[in-house]
Design a protein around this motif. Sequence first.
Motif, short mmCIF file in Angstrom:
data_model
loop_
_atom_site.label_atom_id
_atom_site.label_comp_id
_atom_site.label_asym_id
_atom_site.label_seq_id
_atom_site.Cartn_x
_atom_site.Cartn_y
_atom_site.Cartn_z
N LEU A 8 -1.78 -0.93 -4.90
CA LEU A 8 -3.04 -1.13 -4.20
C LEU A 8 -3.67 -2.49 -4.48
CD1 LEU A 8 -4.61 2.43 -4.48
CD2 LEU A 8 -3.30 1.44 -2.59
N GLN A 11 -11.35 1.71 -0.83
CA GLN A 11 -11.81 3.08 -1.08
C GLN A 11 -10.90 3.75 -2.11
OE1 GLN A 11 -14.58 4.30 0.92
NE2 GLN A 11 -14.70 5.72 -0.79
N ALA A 12 -9.59 3.58 -1.93
CA ALA A 12 -8.62 4.17 -2.85
C ALA A 12 -8.76 3.59 -4.26
CB ALA A 12 -7.21 3.97 -2.33
N LEU A 13 -9.20 2.35 -4.34
CA LEU A 13 -9.40 1.69 -5.64
C LEU A 13 -10.76 2.05 -6.26
CD1 LEU A 13 -7.93 -1.84 -4.84
CD2 LEU A 13 -7.01 -0.17 -6.49
N GLU A 35 -4.52 -5.12 -1.64
CA GLU A 35 -5.83 -5.73 -1.45
C GLU A 35 -5.72 -7.25 -1.36
OE1 GLU A 35 -10.14 -6.41 -3.66
OE2 GLU A 35 -8.57 -5.29 -4.71
N GLU A 53 -7.85 -1.72 7.25
CA GLU A 53 -6.86 -1.40 6.21
C GLU A 53 -7.38 -1.80 4.82
OE1 GLU A 53 -4.17 0.41 6.60
OE2 GLU A 53 -4.53 0.56 8.74
N THR A 75 -9.67 0.84 3.55
CA THR A 75 -8.94 2.00 3.06
C THR A 75 -8.43 1.75 1.64
OG1 THR A 75 -8.30 2.57 5.31
CG2 THR A 75 -6.99 3.53 3.54
N VAL A 76 -7.89 0.57 1.41
CA VAL A 76 -7.37 0.21 0.08
C VAL A 76 -8.52 0.17 -0.93
CG1 VAL A 76 -6.32 -1.65 -1.27
CG2 VAL A 76 -5.33 -0.98 0.93
N GLY A 105 2.19 2.10 -3.26
CA GLY A 105 1.21 2.40 -4.30
C GLY A 105 0.68 1.19 -5.04
N ASP A 162 -16.26 1.56 -3.58
CA ASP A 162 -16.94 2.12 -2.41
C ASP A 162 -17.84 1.13 -1.68
OD1 ASP A 162 -15.66 4.45 -3.09
OD2 ASP A 162 -17.43 5.39 -3.97
N ARG A 182 0.84 -1.21 0.00
CA ARG A 182 0.00 0.00 0.00
C ARG A 182 0.87 1.25 0.00
NH1 ARG A 182 -3.44 1.99 5.01
NH2 ARG A 182 -3.89 4.05 4.24
#
Length: 142
Positions: free
Chosen positions: A31, A60-62, A35, A54, A57-58, A29, A65, A26
């Motif tokens: 991701l 969400q970044a991907l 995951e 965690e 969070t990953v 970068g 949602d 993570r």
Amino acid sequence: MSATATEPKASGLELAQTLEQARLARAGGALSDSERLYRQALALAPRHAEAWTELATVLQALGQDRNADEARRNAGEAAIDGAASMAASLLGTPLEARAPGILQKTLQAHPDIAAGPLAQSELLRRMGDLIGALAAARRCLE
């Protein structure tokens, strides 16, 4: 080879290493790798609240949602389960009076988890506080 009833599912060391690899991926970068590694850690320890957090969070970044929301719910449930277990372990010890506070702190952090008041009700019942247990149980119905 799959784990059998006589084999441990995973060692603590394996879990710790997998979580560390996920964190490093993570931070770097990667991701998708992160995951995959968090999911691998959760296969080893399905109620690991930090891993669920965690992973959320990953995800969400991907841009995932809906999956991130589900992971956050799982994190909250796992945290409440852990706090309830810790609180229950204090029953019958000199530290018993601290048990409700341990659980309450976690419930405040995760007010949207429906199982929270039920866990609180069970703890209070086990402590002999039937009025408090009933009040907590009623919150489950609200």
